[in-house]
Design a protein around this motif. Sequence first.
Motif, PDB file in Angstrom:
ATOM      1  N   SER A   1       0.829  -1.201   0.000  1.00 60.10           N
ATOM      2  CA  SER A   1       0.000   0.000   0.000  1.00 60.10           C
ATOM      3  C   SER A   1       0.863   1.251   0.000  1.00 60.10           C
ATOM      4  CB  SER A   1      -0.917  -0.014   1.227  1.00 60.10           C
ATOM      5  OG  SER A   1      -1.660   1.169   1.305  1.00 60.10           O
TER       6      SER A   1
ATOM      7  N   ILE B   1      -5.792   1.280  -5.050  1.00 61.86           N
ATOM      8  CA  ILE B   1      -4.948   0.164  -4.611  1.00 61.86           C
ATOM      9  C   ILE B   1      -4.690   0.267  -3.117  1.00 61.86           C
ATOM     10  CG2 ILE B   1      -2.639  -0.861  -4.808  1.00 61.86           C
ATOM     11  CD1 ILE B   1      -2.785  -0.184  -7.815  1.00 61.86           C
TER      12      ILE B   1
ATOM     13  N   GLN C   1      -6.621   1.653  -0.932  1.00 62.71           N
ATOM     14  CA  GLN C   1      -7.875   1.310  -0.271  1.00 62.71           C
ATOM     15  C   GLN C   1      -8.087  -0.207  -0.271  1.00 62.71           C
ATOM     16  OE1 GLN C   1      -9.822   3.572   1.356  1.00 62.71           O
ATOM     17  NE2 GLN C   1     -10.838   1.769   2.159  1.00 62.71           N
ATOM     18  N   HIS C   2      -7.745  -0.863  -1.362  1.00 65.81           N
ATOM     19  CA  HIS C   2      -7.867  -2.325  -1.438  1.00 65.81           C
ATOM     20  C   HIS C   2      -7.050  -3.000  -0.336  1.00 65.81           C
ATOM     21  CE1 HIS C   2      -7.721  -6.452  -2.868  1.00 65.81           C
ATOM     22  NE2 HIS C   2      -6.406  -6.358  -2.839  1.00 65.81           N
ATOM     23  N   TYR C   3      -5.800  -2.599  -0.185  1.00 65.64           N
ATOM     24  CA  TYR C   3      -4.949  -3.203   0.832  1.00 65.64           C
ATOM     25  C   TYR C   3      -5.441  -2.892   2.244  1.00 65.64           C
ATOM     26  CZ  TYR C   3      -1.584  -4.864  -2.581  1.00 65.64           C
ATOM     27  OH  TYR C   3      -0.971  -5.533  -3.611  1.00 65.64           O
TER      28      TYR C   3
ATOM     29  N   ASN D   1      -8.599  -2.375   3.096  1.00 64.55           N
ATOM     30  CA  ASN D   1      -9.787  -3.211   3.289  1.00 64.55           C
ATOM     31  C   ASN D   1      -9.399  -4.669   3.532  1.00 64.55           C
ATOM     32  OD1 ASN D   1     -11.421  -0.994   2.916  1.00 64.55           O
ATOM     33  ND2 ASN D   1     -11.862  -1.453   0.776  1.00 64.55           N
TER      34      ASN D   1
END
Length: 124
Positions: free
Chosen positions: A30, A38, A40-42, A44
């Motif tokens: 991240s 990306i 935010q994905h990590y 979450n």
Amino acid sequence: MSSYLCLTDYEKNLIDSALLILMKKNIQYSNQSTEDLIKQHYQNFNLTLFELCAKIKSPDFDKYISLSSEEIKNIKRGLTSLYHLLSQKTLKKKEENQKDHYKNYKLQIIELEKKIDITETDNR
């Protein structure tokens, strides 16, 4: 489909360590990214892993709490990360007793992965 795992305290701690290592790797990925999606994905995914750690450490885990196939997949992903980290440490260590120590951990990870695979197979 859900699976129930009967884990020893040691196995729960091993999974907890594996998931924490995976979370650390996600933080690194991240921080290296410049894209907000990306990052935010990590974040979450780390929240999901944190919740999974809490679930596994729950005193009622063995009796009442089942794991989804996605949660089992995340546990396996964490165990793989832990295994690779230990493999790297084994290669770097010069002292034989430390190498044996890491090899023992690696064998325990393999046994835990087999136990998870058997549980998964039985629940299909």
